[in-house]
Write a protein that holds these residues in place. Structure first.
Motif, PDB file in Angstrom:
ATOM      1  N   VAL A  33       0.826  -1.210   0.000  1.00 24.15           N
ATOM      2  CA  VAL A  33       0.000   0.000   0.000  1.00 24.15           C
ATOM      3  C   VAL A  33       0.859   1.258   0.000  1.00 24.15           C
ATOM      4  CG1 VAL A  33      -1.620   1.360   1.388  1.00 24.15           C
ATOM      5  CG2 VAL A  33      -2.007  -1.082   1.049  1.00 24.15           C
ATOM      6  N   LEU A  34       1.841   1.308   0.889  1.00 22.41           N
ATOM      7  CA  LEU A  34       2.654   2.515   0.996  1.00 22.41           C
ATOM      8  C   LEU A  34       3.613   2.661  -0.174  1.00 22.41           C
ATOM      9  CD1 LEU A  34       3.264   2.633   4.854  1.00 22.41           C
ATOM     10  CD2 LEU A  34       1.565   3.852   3.488  1.00 22.41           C
ATOM     11  N   ALA A  35       4.070   1.536  -0.726  1.00 23.79           N
ATOM     12  CA  ALA A  35       4.877   1.607  -1.944  1.00 23.79           C
ATOM     13  C   ALA A  35       4.041   2.167  -3.082  1.00 23.79           C
ATOM     14  CB  ALA A  35       5.422   0.231  -2.309  1.00 23.79           C
ATOM     15  N   GLY A  36       2.830   1.645  -3.224  1.00 22.16           N
ATOM     16  CA  GLY A  36       1.948   2.105  -4.282  1.00 22.16           C
ATOM     17  C   GLY A  36       1.550   3.553  -4.134  1.00 22.16           C
ATOM     18  N   ALA A  37       1.566   4.054  -2.885  1.00 22.39           N
ATOM     19  CA  ALA A  37       1.214   5.449  -2.631  1.00 22.39           C
ATOM     20  C   ALA A  37       2.412   6.386  -2.764  1.00 22.39           C
ATOM     21  CB  ALA A  37       0.608   5.582  -1.233  1.00 22.39           C
ATOM     22  N   GLY A  38       3.593   5.829  -3.060  1.00 26.70           N
ATOM     23  CA  GLY A  38       4.760   6.671  -3.320  1.00 26.70           C
ATOM     24  C   GLY A  38       5.710   6.873  -2.180  1.00 26.70           C
ATOM     25  N   CYS A  39       5.574   6.099  -1.119  1.00 26.45           N
ATOM     26  CA  CYS A  39       6.513   6.216   0.005  1.00 26.45           C
ATOM     27  C   CYS A  39       7.856   5.583  -0.344  1.00 26.45           C
ATOM     28  CB  CYS A  39       5.959   5.507   1.241  1.00 26.45           C
ATOM     29  SG  CYS A  39       4.649   6.380   2.106  1.00 26.45           S
ATOM     30  N   ARG A  40       8.888   6.066   0.329  1.00 23.56           N
ATOM     31  CA  ARG A  40      10.182   5.388   0.331  1.00 23.56           C
ATOM     32  C   ARG A  40      10.184   4.473   1.552  1.00 23.56           C
ATOM     33  NH1 ARG A  40      13.981  10.511   0.311  1.00 23.56           N
ATOM     34  NH2 ARG A  40      12.185  11.339   1.473  1.00 23.56           N
ATOM     35  N   LEU A  41      10.581   3.235   1.352  1.00 27.09           N
ATOM     36  CA  LEU A  41      10.357   2.211   2.361  1.00 27.09           C
ATOM     37  C   LEU A  41      11.632   1.682   2.999  1.00 27.09           C
ATOM     38  CD1 LEU A  41       7.699  -0.014   0.538  1.00 27.09           C
ATOM     39  CD2 LEU A  41       7.289   1.943   2.043  1.00 27.09           C
ATOM     40  N   GLY A  61       7.509  -2.118  -8.618  1.00 31.45           N
ATOM     41  CA  GLY A  61       6.432  -1.148  -8.771  1.00 31.45           C
ATOM     42  C   GLY A  61       6.914   0.283  -8.756  1.00 31.45           C
ATOM     43  N   GLY A  62       8.242   0.478  -8.627  1.00 27.16           N
ATOM     44  CA  GLY A  62       8.809   1.820  -8.693  1.00 27.16           C
ATOM     45  C   GLY A  62       9.210   2.426  -7.364  1.00 27.16           C
ATOM     46  N   ALA A  63       9.067   1.700  -6.272  1.00 28.14           N
ATOM     47  CA  ALA A  63       9.392   2.243  -4.953  1.00 28.14           C
ATOM     48  C   ALA A  63      10.879   2.147  -4.646  1.00 28.14           C
ATOM     49  CB  ALA A  63       8.606   1.513  -3.866  1.00 28.14           C
ATOM     50  N   GLU A  64      11.372   3.115  -3.894  1.00 28.58           N
ATOM     51  CA  GLU A  64      12.718   3.044  -3.327  1.00 28.58           C
ATOM     52  C   GLU A  64      12.626   2.239  -2.039  1.00 28.58           C
ATOM     53  OE1 GLU A  64      15.200   6.721  -3.369  1.00 28.58           O
ATOM     54  OE2 GLU A  64      13.322   7.663  -3.994  1.00 28.58           O
ATOM     55  N   VAL A  65      13.482   1.226  -1.907  1.00 25.87           N
ATOM     56  CA  VAL A  65      13.381   0.322  -0.772  1.00 25.87           C
ATOM     57  C   VAL A  65      14.756   0.060  -0.169  1.00 25.87           C
ATOM     58  CG1 VAL A  65      12.628  -1.948   0.040  1.00 25.87           C
ATOM     59  CG2 VAL A  65      11.387  -0.819  -1.818  1.00 25.87           C
ATOM     60  N   HIS A  66      14.829   0.153   1.154  1.00 28.39           N
ATOM     61  CA  HIS A  66      16.004  -0.282   1.904  1.00 28.39           C
ATOM     62  C   HIS A  66      15.596  -1.494   2.726  1.00 28.39           C
ATOM     63  CE1 HIS A  66      19.610  -0.225   4.389  1.00 28.39           C
ATOM     64  NE2 HIS A  66      18.827  -0.264   5.460  1.00 28.39           N
ATOM     65  N   GLU A  67      16.334  -2.576   2.603  1.00 27.87           N
ATOM     66  CA  GLU A  67      16.033  -3.800   3.340  1.00 27.87           C
ATOM     67  C   GLU A  67      16.862  -3.879   4.620  1.00 27.87           C
ATOM     68  OE1 GLU A  67      16.157  -7.459   0.954  1.00 27.87           O
ATOM     69  OE2 GLU A  67      16.118  -6.149  -0.815  1.00 27.87           O
ATOM     70  N   ALA A  68      16.218  -4.329   5.694  1.00 27.06           N
ATOM     71  CA  ALA A  68      16.906  -4.550   6.959  1.00 27.06           C
ATOM     72  C   ALA A  68      16.502  -5.920   7.489  1.00 27.06           C
ATOM     73  CB  ALA A  68      16.542  -3.460   7.970  1.00 27.06           C
ATOM     74  N   ASN A  69      17.414  -6.863   7.409  1.00 25.43           N
ATOM     75  CA  ASN A  69      17.148  -8.224   7.862  1.00 25.43           C
ATOM     76  C   ASN A  69      17.333  -8.280   9.379  1.00 25.43           C
ATOM     77  OD1 ASN A  69      18.738 -11.477   7.388  1.00 25.43           O
ATOM     78  ND2 ASN A  69      16.644 -10.976   7.957  1.00 25.43           N
ATOM     79  N   VAL A  70      16.343  -7.741  10.087  1.00 17.93           N
ATOM     80  CA  VAL A  70      16.444  -7.628  11.540  1.00 17.93           C
ATOM     81  C   VAL A  70      15.061  -7.675  12.159  1.00 17.93           C
ATOM     82  CG1 VAL A  70      16.333  -5.092  11.458  1.00 17.93           C
ATOM     83  CG2 VAL A  70      17.403  -6.225  13.416  1.00 17.93           C
ATOM     84  N   ARG A  71      14.989  -8.264  13.345  1.00 15.32           N
ATOM     85  CA  ARG A  71      13.762  -8.238  14.135  1.00 15.32           C
ATOM     86  C   ARG A  71      13.906  -7.149  15.204  1.00 15.32           C
ATOM     87  NH1 ARG A  71      14.248 -13.927  13.192  1.00 15.32           N
ATOM     88  NH2 ARG A  71      12.355 -14.763  12.229  1.00 15.32           N
ATOM     89  N   PRO A  72      12.826  -6.462  15.561  1.00 17.64           N
ATOM     90  CA  PRO A  72      12.908  -5.384  16.551  1.00 17.64           C
ATOM     91  C   PRO A  72      12.858  -5.916  17.978  1.00 17.64           C
ATOM     92  CG  PRO A  72      10.677  -5.549  15.737  1.00 17.64           C
ATOM     93  CD  PRO A  72      11.472  -6.579  14.977  1.00 17.64           C
ATOM     94  N   ASP A  73      13.795  -6.805  18.299  1.00 22.39           N
ATOM     95  CA  ASP A  73      13.710  -7.512  19.572  1.00 22.39           C
ATOM     96  C   ASP A  73      14.673  -7.007  20.641  1.00 22.39           C
ATOM     97  OD1 ASP A  73      15.952  -8.422  18.256  1.00 22.39           O
ATOM     98  OD2 ASP A  73      15.351 -10.540  18.233  1.00 22.39           O
ATOM     99  N   THR A  74      15.409  -5.932  20.339  1.00 22.73           N
ATOM    100  CA  THR A  74      16.258  -5.295  21.341  1.00 22.73           C
ATOM    101  C   THR A  74      16.197  -3.786  21.146  1.00 22.73           C
ATOM    102  OG1 THR A  74      18.265  -5.260  19.979  1.00 22.73           O
ATOM    103  CG2 THR A  74      17.879  -7.248  21.314  1.00 22.73           C
ATOM    104  N   GLU A  75      16.579  -3.082  22.170  1.00 23.45           N
ATOM    105  CA  GLU A  75      16.638  -1.626  22.060  1.00 23.45           C
ATOM    106  C   GLU A  75      17.586  -1.214  20.943  1.00 23.45           C
ATOM    107  OE1 GLU A  75      17.918   2.307  24.738  1.00 23.45           O
ATOM    108  OE2 GLU A  75      18.058   0.286  25.588  1.00 23.45           O
ATOM    109  N   ALA A  76      18.737  -1.863  20.877  1.00 25.85           N
ATOM    110  CA  ALA A  76      19.729  -1.509  19.855  1.00 25.85           C
ATOM    111  C   ALA A  76      19.199  -1.765  18.452  1.00 25.85           C
ATOM    112  CB  ALA A  76      21.014  -2.304  20.080  1.00 25.85           C
TER     113      ALA A  76
END
Length: 264
Positions: A33-41, A61-76
């Protein structure tokens, strides 16, 4: 803003959106949805191959995307994820916390560690991501949108071993309301989308035509005024609304995407 141009209120083109759990059912909806709406992800997930797949789809689909292979399981990890958005795109305007988990077991059969793991995945990680995003959004000084994922089970109980899940989603509702009050003066809105059962790899069996699926579905649909289970597109409109200027006066809300399930 002119009311003669109402669609402009939903314009998020160029905004930077961080999505955790991007390889999961809700996370993929948010990414599309956000890619299709023009967000950078900035898409984050622990499953590298599934993450690459949804990231590739958004790029196609034309979106700019940065991938982060991480789970949000620590403060860091949470702080680092927001920092990676700033490094890649210069900001964090929208946060969607779509990561989480459920383990089903009757209370007398559930280990305390299992209960705590569900609470950590659904509550602590939502809080840590909201905390990291809030710091960045405050520093930017232009407000922001935080969207958490709750469930109809945050309001209603369930007889089939959902004590951990129901408790965790009720806590997400509490975080949403408290942060809505706390951050109101900053221009940062905090809301939650609370779906009931919608089509995903985990629930696909409920949409089937075997006897078990029909029986379970019939019992569930008896409580749903709309008379059907949810589809991914039922989450798209609420997400875009809560991510855009259209929801600037809405904060601390739990938006039930449930076909009326919680109304009766």
């Amino acid at each position: 803003m002119s009311l003669m141009n109402p669609l402009s209120m939903f314009d998020v083109k160029g905004k930077v959106a961080v999505i955790t759990g991007a390889s999961g059912a809700f996370g993929m909806v948010a990414a599309r949805v956000l890619a299709g709406a023009g967000c950078r992800l900035v898409l984050a997930a622990g499953n590298a191959s599934a993450l690459a797949e949804i990231a590739g789809e958004c790029r196609a689909g034309g979106a700019e995307v940065h991938e982060a292979n991480v789970r949000p399981d620590t403060e860091a990890a949470c702080e680092g994820l927001i920092a990676s958005a700033v490094e890649a795109f210069g900001a964090c305007d929208i946060l969607v916390v779509a990561s989480g988990m459920n383990t089903v077991a009757k209370i007398d059969e559930m280990a305390p560690d299992t209960f705590l793991s569900v609470m950590d995945a659904n509550v602590t990680q939502s809080w840590l991501m909201a905390r990291a995003a809030t710091r960045q959004m405050k520093a930017q000084g232009t407000g922001g949108k935080i969207v958490l994922v709750s469930s109809a089970r945050g309001l209603l109980g369930h007889p089939a071993g959902y004590t951990a899940y129901c408790a965790s989603k009720a806590a997400v509702d509490g975080i949403t309301k408290a942060l809505g009050c706390e951050l109101g003066p900053t221009g940062i809105t905090v809301n939650a989308i609370a779906p009931t059962v919608f089509r995903s790899p985990l629930t696909a069996w409920m949409f089937g035509e075997d006897d078990n699926a029909r029986t379970v579905r019939a019992g569930f649909l008896a409580r749903v005024p709309k008379g059907r289970l949810g589809e991914p597109e039922d989450l798209a409109g609420p997400l875009l609304f809560l991510s855009s200027k259209a929801s600037d006066f809405y904060t601390g809300h739990i938006l039930y995407a449930d076909g009326g399930y919680t109304a009766g």
